[in-house]
Design a protein around this motif. Structure first.
Motif, PDB file in Angstrom:
ATOM      1  N   ASP A 137       0.872  -1.168   0.000  1.00 44.77           N
ATOM      2  CA  ASP A 137       0.000   0.000   0.000  1.00 44.77           C
ATOM      3  C   ASP A 137       0.910   1.220   0.000  1.00 44.77           C
ATOM      4  O   ASP A 137       1.580   1.519   1.008  1.00 44.77           O
ATOM      5  CB  ASP A 137      -0.882  -0.043   1.258  1.00 44.77           C
ATOM      6  CG  ASP A 137      -1.799   1.164   1.367  1.00 44.77           C
ATOM      7  OD1 ASP A 137      -1.346   2.296   1.087  1.00 44.77           O
ATOM      8  OD2 ASP A 137      -2.961   0.972   1.743  1.00 44.77           O
TER       9      ASP A 137
ATOM     10  N   VAL B  97      -6.079  -8.155   5.265  1.00 40.29           N
ATOM     11  CA  VAL B  97      -5.111  -7.731   4.253  1.00 40.29           C
ATOM     12  C   VAL B  97      -4.047  -8.820   4.156  1.00 40.29           C
ATOM     13  O   VAL B  97      -3.733  -9.468   5.156  1.00 40.29           O
ATOM     14  CB  VAL B  97      -4.518  -6.349   4.623  1.00 40.29           C
ATOM     15  CG1 VAL B  97      -3.505  -6.444   5.745  1.00 40.29           C
ATOM     16  CG2 VAL B  97      -3.920  -5.648   3.436  1.00 40.29           C
TER      17      VAL B  97
ATOM     18  N   LYS C  22      -6.489  -4.667   7.948  1.00 46.53           N
ATOM     19  CA  LYS C  22      -6.248  -3.453   7.158  1.00 46.53           C
ATOM     20  C   LYS C  22      -6.308  -2.238   8.078  1.00 46.53           C
ATOM     21  O   LYS C  22      -7.150  -2.173   8.983  1.00 46.53           O
ATOM     22  CB  LYS C  22      -7.302  -3.335   6.060  1.00 46.53           C
ATOM     23  CG  LYS C  22      -6.975  -2.254   5.046  1.00 46.53           C
ATOM     24  CD  LYS C  22      -7.775  -2.449   3.770  1.00 46.53           C
ATOM     25  CE  LYS C  22      -7.594  -1.259   2.829  1.00 46.53           C
ATOM     26  NZ  LYS C  22      -6.181  -0.942   2.563  1.00 46.53           N
TER      27      LYS C  22
ATOM     28  N   ASN D  88      -0.048  -4.890   5.251  1.00 44.90           N
ATOM     29  CA  ASN D  88      -0.399  -3.686   4.495  1.00 44.90           C
ATOM     30  C   ASN D  88       0.801  -3.181   3.697  1.00 44.90           C
ATOM     31  O   ASN D  88       0.655  -2.631   2.609  1.00 44.90           O
ATOM     32  CB  ASN D  88      -0.834  -2.558   5.450  1.00 44.90           C
ATOM     33  CG  ASN D  88      -2.195  -2.804   6.073  1.00 44.90           C
ATOM     34  OD1 ASN D  88      -3.211  -2.432   5.508  1.00 44.90           O
ATOM     35  ND2 ASN D  88      -2.220  -3.443   7.233  1.00 44.90           N
TER      36      ASN D  88
END
Ligand SMILES: Cc1cc2nc3c(=O)[nH]c(=O)nc-3n(C[C@H](O)[C@H](O)[C@H](O)COP(=O)(O)OP(=O)(O)OC[C@H]3O[C@@H](n4cnc5c(N)ncnc54)[C@H](O)[C@@H]3O)c2cc1C
Length: 475
Positions: free
Chosen positions: A97, A245, A415, A443
């Motif tokens: 991310d 995640v 997440k 993440n």
């Protein structure tokens, strides 16, 4: 924390209402606890392990990767954020991310000073292992000393810690934390708090959970770190509409000495001999290029490679010419004057092993052997090839080490957003649940690993979670 709370026993401590309740007692938890208490919050840490084994996987660590512009007395600099980002992109193949990853790397520049202010001391990187002197800050005394310093600082600030206290249930309504059920000394206590920080690690110590993705193979995995990271808090969150995640099968796994204990073997069980010999499975067959690259760049793929072999076992073989080229092993190797004798000691078929070694030896192309560079010693005409450091195994005695997959930590997590708030399945951020460390590392790490980034993620998100949890509780 009112001073009266500091004087009470564990049972009484569990009856209080706290501003911030933290599940877990590793680096991420302590970073959160210290930060929250500095912001004026009362903090309770519940740590599943007994005091002597507190600190989860953080206890086994040696270093943390931090960006910096100029270096300092210990880190040979600079290591700019941009270079850190490039390194992360390379190992994850872009599975990260970006917003959270960039935040992690930018905030890593503060960690050196912050940890020192909490009493953590650093030392230059050790030579002979990984070349990390510019990028990774090594803890003087290792992860255990780091944790002792953080616990000392937390307790001086009135943070309350209850050991052998395991979160076994959570009450979450409409995405908000209400209370946690904590099991200690065979009694359950319901603890209420204004905010909750999940810093209880991954699920790598739960063989049952690993079996869901790896099947029976998981029974042959060795867990390099704490037996207490069984993923209870992660499972409770995921069962309560928290967004997951990360790929459940992704984890950091290295090949370690097959004689290591099931849990908590730590860093000493790693074997660095692979590039200097050959590796065979229990059919006495080679299965991967042992000399593909320098060992620090490849050791993290070998856990998975061994996991794919029959019975999840392999054997690294070298001859006397290579014995002193790598860090000595913690367990002595099996040894024999003959390949057949070594095969018997390793329970391998002597005829097959002889054939594998002869085929390999015959394929070794003469070159200039140099362990410091990608040398010209390689094989020709065999599959898999050995691209570098390929020398015939001809100098007795011959040595062998059993290898098993050593799981470091899992990547499936919860997440979060840039405030370390846990994200619910409806896309909204929980107002008062935060996560830090291994439990949310997925993440940033979609796959792959960069040495030292585990502690960076835990420290950065621990501090953010502590700040935000205190902010919510205080208002
Ligand atoms: C052998 C080894 C070496 C490593 N070396 C490095 C290194 O040098 N640098 C690096 O960056 N990373 C390293 N790592 C990875 C690193 O350990 C982790 O990324 C980091 O420690 C994660 O910190 P954490 O606080 O999230 O988890 P942990 O430190 O694992 O803490 C989790 C805590 O949660 C507690 N807990 C679990 N379940 C519950 C529950 N139900 N209730 C209450 N408490 C619970 C555990 O007891 C534990 O205290 C290494 C890992 C291993 C195993």
């Amino acid at each position: 924390m009112p001073s009266s709370v500091a004087m009470i026993n564990d049972q009484q401590a569990l009856r209080h209402h706290y501003d911030v309740l933290i599940a877990g007692g590793g680096n991420a938890a302590l970073c959160a606890a210290i930060t929250a208490s500095k912001a004026g919050a009362s903090v309770l840490i519940v740590e599943a392990a007994p005091k002597a084994l507190r600190g989860g996987n953080s206890r086994h660590t040696r270093n943390m990767r931090v960006a910096h512009d100029v270096g300092n007395g210990i880190l040979t600099g600079p290591y700019p954020v941009a270079e850190y980002w490039d390194d992360l992109l390379r190992v994850t193949g872009g599975q990260t991310d970006e917003q959270l990853a960039r935040l992690t790397l930018e905030c890593s520049t503060e960690l050196w000073d912050w940890h020192r202010q909490q009493g953590v001391r650093f030392q230059p990187s050790l030579s002979g292992t990984l070349s990390l002197g510019r990028t990774n800050a090594f803890f003087l005394g290792g992860g255990k000393a780091l944790l002792n310093a953080l616990y000392r600082t937390a307790s001086s600030r009135g943070v309350r810690v209850v050991y052998e206290a395991k979160v076994v249930d959570l009450t979450i309504t409409d995405g908000a934390f209400r209370s946690a059920m904590v099991l200690t000394n065979q009694a359950e206590h319901e603890i209420t708090a204004s905010s909750f920080v999940a810093a209880a690690g991954g699920f790598e110590a739960s063989i049952e959970w690993l079996t869901e993705y790896w099947g029976q193979a998981a029974n042959n995995f060795l867990i390099r770190g704490t037996p207490y990271n069984r993923g209870e808090v992660l499972r409770l969150l995921l069962n309560n509409q928290v967004q997951a995640v990360g790929d459940p099968k992704q984890c950091h796994a290295v090949a370690i000495d097959g004689r290591a204990p099931k849990f908590d073997g730590g860093i000493v069980t790693r074997l660095d001999c692979v590039p200097f010999g050959i590796v065979v499975n229990n059919h006495a067959e080679r299965f991967y290029d042992e000399g593909e690259d320098f060992w620090p760049k490849r050791y993290a793929i070998w856990g998975r490679l061994v996991a794919m072999q029959p019975d999840q076992i392999a054997f690294a073989l070298i001859d006397a010419a290579s014995l002193n080229l790598f860090m000595p092993s913690v367990y002595p190797p099996e040894q024999s004057e003959t390949i057949e004798g070594l095969a018997k000691k390793l329970s391998l078929d002597p005829v097959r092993l002889r054939k594998t070694v002869d085929t390999f030896n015959a394929a070794c192309h003469p070159g200039r052997f140099d362990p410091a560079v990608h040398d010209t010693c390689r094989t020709e005409g065999i599959t898999p090839p050995k691209s570098h450091w390929a020398r015939p195994l001809t100098t007795p005695p011959f040595y062998g080490y059993p290898l098993r997959p050593g799981i470091t930590f899992t990547y499936l997590g919860v997440k979060v957003d840039t405030h370390a708030r846990i994200i619910m399945t409806d896309g909204n951020a929980s107002p008062n649940m935060f996560a830090a460390g291994e439990i949310m590392a997925g993440n940033v790490l979609g796959k792959g690993y960069l040495a030292g980034i585990g502690m960076t993620i835990g420290s950065v998100f621990g501090r953010i979670a502590g700040r935000e949890a205190a902010r919510y509780a205080r208002h």
